[in-house]
Every structure is written in C-alpha cells, then in structure tokens.
Design an enzyme around this catalytic site. Sequence first.
Site: not given
Ligand code: ATP
Length: 328
Positions: A15, A76, A107, A130, A132, A134, A176
Amino acid sequence: MIKSIKKIAVMTSGGDAPGMNAAIRSVVRTCAYYQIECIGIYRGYQGMIEADFVTMTARSVNNIIHKGGTILKSARSKEFRTAEGRKKAHANLIKHNIDALVVIGGDGSFTGSVVFNNEYGFPAVGIPGTIDNDIYGTSHTLGYDTALNTAMDAIDKIRDTASSHNRLFFVEVMGRDAGFIALNVGVGAGAEEILIPEEDLGLERMLESLKKSKSSGKSSSIVVVAEGDKSGKNVYQLANYVEENMDEYEVRVSVLGHMQRGGSPSCFDRVLASRLGVKAVELLLEGKTNLMVGLQNNEVIATDLEKAIKGNNDIDMELLRVSDIMTT
Ligand code: ATP
C-alpha cells in the site's frame, strides 16, 4: 568476502503511504552522494520480475519531497510469491548489475525480501512505509504522522456539523488490525469514545459513556472506531445499536477511507523519510543486510527484518486512560 556495492535499486511495494517519495529521494541522493549508481524499480516486485527499471540521478527526484503517493508506483505481485517469479526477478537484477535493494513498504514487502534473501542471498534493507504504524522496531512508520493529521482535520470538520445539529457521529478510521490511528486521532480530535482492536471494552460501556456525556451537557459526540475493531459490529451496526438504545441523539456514520492514505506528507514524515533513506543506503554500503531502519527515541536504528515482521508494536495504553480523563 563481502562484494562491494556499486549499484543499488529502490522500490515501493504494498500500500502507498505519504512520505514514500521523500524516501525515494533520500535513497537516490544518498547514492549520488557516495557516487554509486541508483536504479528505480517501478511497481514493486512485479516490476522486478518484468525488469521495469529506470536509472535515477540526484536530479530525477527534484520536486517530489512534498508529493503523496509514489513516483515509482506500487503493486501487489502474486508472481513474486512463486519460486518461478523470484527466479525471473533475480535474473533481471543480475543482468542489470544491481548489487542491493532498498524496499520501502510494509511487513508483506519485508517478508518478500526475506524469502528472496534466503534463496539468493541478495542484500536488502527495508524502510517501513505504511500509515498503520503496525511494524515492530520503529515508533513511527512513514506516512503514519500524515495520516493522523489528515484524519484529525477531517474529524474537526465533522465536529462542526455534529455540534450544529446535536448529532452523534461514528467515524471509522484506517489502521487494519492496529488502533494507533484511532487512539491518537481520537485524543487529538477530542472524541468522546475510541474503539480500538487492542481493547474491547464492550458495547454497554460505550452506551453508558455516551449517556454520561449527554447528561453532562455535551451537545455533540464523536466516536472514533478503528476499522479492525473487535466489538463484533461494523461501524454501521454500531450506529444502529446506539440509535436503538438511545433516543437522545441523531446518529450518523462517516467512513474516512482512502483519503487517509493520500496527500502531501507532513514535515515529520519528510524528515523521517530523509533520515531513514540515508541510513538504509549506508547500511548496505557497510555490507549489512536483512535489516529494517526505524526510529526509536528519536534515533535511527536498525532491526533484524524477521524481527520487524514478527514483532508487535504495542499500543500506548496510557493514552486510553488520558482519553478517559479528557471525556469527563
Ligand atoms: P501494506 O502494509 O500497505 O499492506 P505490505 O508491504 O504489507 O503493505 P503486501 O501486499 O502484504 O503489502 O506485500 C507486498 C508484496 O510483497 C506482495 O504483493 C508480494 O509480492 C510480496 N510478498 C508478500 N509476502 C510474500 C511472501 N511470503 N513471499 C514472497 N513475496 C511476498
């Protein structure tokens, strides 16, 4: 022997959050300062798989420090969750002589980076971006301070209507499963009640408190609700519940939604982004990897990426007590 770092790539993933552009700027300019090359990767891990790269110089990041969103776009990527996708991504990094990565995201993005590092030993440092807040290992994530101010300004405006019409407003804010935004915005905007996922005080208590607030002479009330609140009712059901049990108020609902993720970053977020970007590049140049940079007691520190993913950022319960006293 540690391979010397000559080219660093930077990307934004997951995000978007205000301050991401300021962090990109900081990474790019720190690379320029140390006279190493910098590559921008568009659309996070998906862009890595598709080799959607751009060369960045100190001048590529002119005039972006104040902009919301991310000039590198975010995405994503399902494909990066597969070994095949990561293999393609790795081949592209090698082909373009990229030695290390700065990942700006949440994360999920850090998990992707750890998985990638386990498979290919590819050096990476994370910057927590982020709204959040978190993520363990930093008192503030990028974008959190801006989101607080955006939500607080919105609630101030809602308060004008609430007090003109003797209304009770339920305002849902983002976060969240974390109540940081709700708790801080609630105190900052003088909310009568704050409902957060970390503390389920029960619906009866909320009714009592609203009745008390009405009988003490207040003409309007604001209840701030975190989107992940655990009361078992969503914000509309909460409003119905109160309306059914209290005829003293006309009840309205406002869900602030994505406006909290946009807008120009606050001064705090711009300064934080600048500090974290410098540290991220310097850690990589020192041969360090699998770390996240963050802020603790106003000092920039590094935390093991896996710890940052697994750890919990605890909410300040003292602030709930302060909120209680303020609603007297
Ligand atoms: P936000 O906190 O805004 O949701 P985020 O970084 O947690 O941000 P996610 O969509 O959970 O957002 O993760 C971003 C990208 O990281 C995913 O679309 C994916 O490409 C990669 N990713 C997440 N988890 C894994 C995993 N276990 N293995 C490989 N790639 C991953």
